[in-house]
Design a protein around this motif. Sequence first.
Motif, mmCIF file in Angstrom:
data_model
loop_
_atom_site.group_PDB
_atom_site.id
_atom_site.type_symbol
_atom_site.label_atom_id
_atom_site.label_comp_id
_atom_site.label_asym_id
_atom_site.label_seq_id
_atom_site.Cartn_x
_atom_site.Cartn_y
_atom_site.Cartn_z
ATOM 1 N N CYS A 175 10.585 -2.055 56.328
ATOM 2 C CA CYS A 175 11.527 -3.068 55.824
ATOM 3 C C CYS A 175 12.136 -2.647 54.484
ATOM 4 C CB CYS A 175 10.844 -4.422 55.674
ATOM 5 S SG CYS A 175 11.978 -5.765 55.207
ATOM 6 N N PRO A 176 13.456 -2.724 54.360
ATOM 7 C CA PRO A 176 14.103 -2.386 53.089
ATOM 8 C C PRO A 176 13.613 -3.268 51.943
ATOM 9 C CG PRO A 176 15.711 -2.478 54.864
ATOM 10 C CD PRO A 176 14.440 -3.010 55.427
ATOM 11 N N LEU A 177 13.608 -2.691 50.741
ATOM 12 C CA LEU A 177 13.207 -3.413 49.531
ATOM 13 C C LEU A 177 14.365 -4.259 49.036
ATOM 14 C CD1 LEU A 177 11.507 -0.374 47.729
ATOM 15 C CD2 LEU A 177 10.431 -2.034 49.276
ATOM 16 N N GLU A 178 14.043 -5.265 48.236
ATOM 17 C CA GLU A 178 15.086 -6.138 47.688
ATOM 18 C C GLU A 178 15.431 -5.797 46.246
ATOM 19 O OE1 GLU A 178 16.784 -8.258 49.603
ATOM 20 O OE2 GLU A 178 15.537 -7.567 51.275
ATOM 21 N N ASP A 179 14.667 -4.927 45.623
ATOM 22 C CA ASP A 179 14.935 -4.503 44.242
ATOM 23 C C ASP A 179 15.152 -2.994 44.212
ATOM 24 O OD1 ASP A 179 14.535 -7.092 43.156
ATOM 25 O OD2 ASP A 179 12.365 -6.797 43.228
ATOM 26 N N GLY A 180 16.104 -2.563 43.382
ATOM 27 C CA GLY A 180 16.364 -1.134 43.258
ATOM 28 C C GLY A 180 16.940 -0.562 44.539
ATOM 29 N N ASP A 181 16.499 0.648 44.903
ATOM 30 C CA ASP A 181 16.969 1.298 46.117
ATOM 31 C C ASP A 181 16.279 0.664 47.324
ATOM 32 O OD1 ASP A 181 17.699 2.926 48.208
ATOM 33 O OD2 ASP A 181 16.775 4.752 47.407
ATOM 34 N N THR B 15 6.830 -1.456 50.448
ATOM 35 C CA THR B 15 7.366 -2.066 51.664
ATOM 36 C C THR B 15 8.112 -3.350 51.334
ATOM 37 O OG1 THR B 15 5.281 -3.247 52.043
ATOM 38 C CG2 THR B 15 5.535 -1.113 53.109
ATOM 39 N N GLY B 16 9.026 -3.740 52.235
ATOM 40 C CA GLY B 16 9.817 -4.941 52.037
ATOM 41 C C GLY B 16 9.108 -6.199 52.498
ATOM 42 N N ALA B 17 9.791 -7.326 52.311
ATOM 43 C CA ALA B 17 9.180 -8.639 52.554
ATOM 44 C C ALA B 17 8.828 -8.868 54.018
ATOM 45 C CB ALA B 17 10.128 -9.740 52.070
ATOM 46 N N ARG B 18 9.554 -8.249 54.937
ATOM 47 C CA ARG B 18 9.277 -8.463 56.360
ATOM 48 C C ARG B 18 8.618 -7.240 56.999
ATOM 49 N NH1 ARG B 18 13.521 -11.879 59.770
ATOM 50 N NH2 ARG B 18 14.479 -9.861 60.182
ATOM 51 N N SER B 19 7.993 -6.423 56.188
ATOM 52 C CA SER B 19 7.342 -5.217 56.711
ATOM 53 C C SER B 19 6.217 -5.584 57.674
ATOM 54 C CB SER B 19 6.769 -4.400 55.556
ATOM 55 O OG SER B 19 5.968 -3.346 56.046
ATOM 56 N N ALA B 20 6.048 -4.761 58.705
ATOM 57 C CA ALA B 20 4.928 -4.922 59.633
ATOM 58 C C ALA B 20 3.754 -4.038 59.233
ATOM 59 C CB ALA B 20 5.378 -4.573 61.053
#
Length: 313
Positions: A121-127, A152-157
């Motif tokens: 899952c993409p991150l919400e801060d920075g890159d 990992t991003g907020a919806r990472s598995a």
Amino acid sequence: MPTFCRHNRFVANCPICSPPTAPVEPRRTPRSRGAARTRRASAAGVRVRQVARVADDGFRSPLVPGLKLEEDARRLAEEIAVATGRLDELDTAPPGLYGEVATASDAEEAIWLAFLIAYLCPLEDGDPFAGVAAARVPWAGGLAPALDGVPTGARSAHDPARGTATAEAYRAWAARSGSQAAAFAGEPNWSPERRFNQAFERLSLPGFHRTARFDLLVTLGRLGRVNVRPGALRLGGPDLVTATAKRAFGIGDTMLLERRARELSVDCEAPLAALDLALENLGRPAGERLLLGARPDAFDEAARARALAALGL
């Protein structure tokens, strides 16, 4: 006629000879059932807490019967516009590593990269793609991704306790069909909706939860890698999208949730896939919106206007 006892008293007045009477039960003060339940719960060491009523300002829409506040309905329209803008961006100018998925000459490497993006899952801060870039390894060669300490991003598995088990299960799943492309393709005569549905079911791998599977298939379809399109949100389980759908649509039955989601999509003239992220963000605290790698200005104002009109606002 009153009679006398051997003590020369009226029988009824003699403390010795008078007949016994039944004891009078003490009068009980009526109590509510709720109070009785509270006493029993307290005796058992359980604390009873009353749930506050949901705020209601009189807003009503048959499309979202569970929403009782106009502010919530307006926020839903806003999130539909954000999610629709993100899908449009994937179609026309995919950002970051999404662009590589769309343009890579090697289909297997492109699909593998799409898997890593959805899984981590993409991150919400920075890159947004820093974690994916750090974990990435080529599909060729069969190596497991480098997941130790990867952000990992907020919806990472990804669950660090599983290590690379999910990625390895995905490789094994693709290998059974000969390649990733073949595993996703299914039968040539399948519709995009059926192909999406079949792949979603078959991707039920250990640790690969609903939101990651849904996002992977939407990404592959939007970037032109696999001819898939969702015909349902595939709601179910403990994820936030499903929980928010139950609140917004005012029902818990999965079939009815899916039907009401399709009706909302049609009336708002928004892609059904957009409701996945829109419901996710509606269920999150204000100010914690997820973009999943999209640019901050990926916003479809026309989609917002259509959603507001459909909701009667």
